[in-house]
Enzyme design. Structure first.
Site, PDB file in Angstrom:
ATOM      1  N   HIS A 176       0.839  -1.209   0.000  1.00 64.71           N
ATOM      2  CA  HIS A 176       0.000   0.000   0.000  1.00 64.71           C
ATOM      3  C   HIS A 176       0.880   1.268   0.000  1.00 64.71           C
ATOM      4  O   HIS A 176       0.693   2.164  -0.827  1.00 64.71           O
ATOM      5  CB  HIS A 176      -0.914  -0.024   1.238  1.00 64.71           C
ATOM      6  N   GLU A 177       1.853   1.299   0.917  1.00 60.08           N
ATOM      7  CA  GLU A 177       2.710   2.489   0.999  1.00 60.08           C
ATOM      8  C   GLU A 177       3.566   2.619  -0.265  1.00 60.08           C
ATOM      9  O   GLU A 177       3.825   3.728  -0.735  1.00 60.08           O
ATOM     10  CB  GLU A 177       3.605   2.427   2.239  1.00 60.08           C
TER      11      GLU A 177
ATOM     12  N   CYS B 110      -7.907   4.499  -2.859  1.00 58.12           N
ATOM     13  CA  CYS B 110      -8.869   3.986  -3.832  1.00 58.12           C
ATOM     14  C   CYS B 110     -10.176   3.702  -3.106  1.00 58.12           C
ATOM     15  O   CYS B 110     -10.180   3.258  -1.965  1.00 58.12           O
ATOM     16  CB  CYS B 110      -8.289   2.712  -4.445  1.00 58.12           C
TER      17      CYS B 110
ATOM     18  N   CYS C 120      -9.299  -3.349  -2.945  1.00 55.49           N
ATOM     19  CA  CYS C 120      -8.045  -2.907  -3.557  1.00 55.49           C
ATOM     20  C   CYS C 120      -7.050  -2.553  -2.453  1.00 55.49           C
ATOM     21  O   CYS C 120      -7.421  -1.957  -1.442  1.00 55.49           O
ATOM     22  CB  CYS C 120      -8.306  -1.689  -4.438  1.00 55.49           C
TER      23      CYS C 120
ATOM     24  N   CYS D 121      -6.738  -3.092  -7.552  1.00 55.08           N
ATOM     25  CA  CYS D 121      -7.835  -3.145  -8.522  1.00 55.08           C
ATOM     26  C   CYS D 121      -7.280  -2.880  -9.927  1.00 55.08           C
ATOM     27  O   CYS D 121      -6.118  -2.510 -10.076  1.00 55.08           O
ATOM     28  CB  CYS D 121      -8.913  -2.117  -8.168  1.00 55.08           C
TER      29      CYS D 121
END
Ligand SMILES: [Zn+2]
Ligand SMILES: [Zn+2]
Length: 178
Positions: A127-128, A138, A143, A162
């Protein structure tokens, strides 16, 4: 871990900071190789930066650490993920699982509030990393770029970006590979 099959010439540095369970950097690196097809280097641990400790909050200031890491070389890695096992904060938030500047070079993740679970750490790292590649949050709950407020939400997100975020990531990889 060198990834011979990767079409991208991108290297991710994974850097333990302070006392971190040995498995965590390995699991995080394995996700970059296995899921994103990128090469990784695991660095020897750095000392916990005392300058970032906020005595009043008994937490470490993620922004300060990122700022100092962004001025370091890390053997010319394109992006760097620091892994800590201390409580991190950014102003306005009580704590964070991870932190990154949009389009920056270094992100931090902390095992402290995720029961030292390396898979949660890997999800947070991806994520980071998305933020480091200019991706914003998002709205799709399935996602990896969806913002999770707590562990329950983090756990409910599957390990994938996603279609929209995947396409954006591929564009970012092409730019980074130049
Ligand atoms: Zn985020
Ligand atoms: Zn997305």
């Amino acid at each position: 871990m060198k990834n011979e099959k990767s079409p991208y010439n991108i290297r991710i540095g994974v850097v333990p900071v302070g006392e971190v369970p040995e498995i965590a950097p390995k699991v995080v690196a394995a996700h970059f190789v296995g899921y994103l097809n990128l090469s990784t280097d695991i660095f020897p641990p750095l000392e916990l930066p005392g300058y970032a400790f906020d005595k009043r909050r008994s937490q470490y200031d993620a922004g300060l650490i990122i700022k100092s890491f962004e001025s370091m070389q890390f053997d010319n890695c394109d992006k760097v993920i620091g892994i800590l096992d201390v409580d991190l904060f950014v102003p306005l938030f009580t704590h964070v699982f991870g932190e990154a500047r949009l389009g920056g070079k270094c992100a931090l993740i902390s095992l402290f509030r995720m029961e030292k679970n390396p898979e949660r750490a890997a999800k947070t790292a991806l994520h980071e990393f998305g933020h480091l590649c200019d991706l914003q949050h998002c709205t799709d709950k399935n996602c990896l770029m969806h913002f999770s407020k707590g562990l329950e939400e983090l756990d409910s997100i599957p390990l994938c970006f996603c279609r929209y975020c995947s396409a954006y990531l591929r564009d970012a990889f092409c730019r980074l590979s130049l």
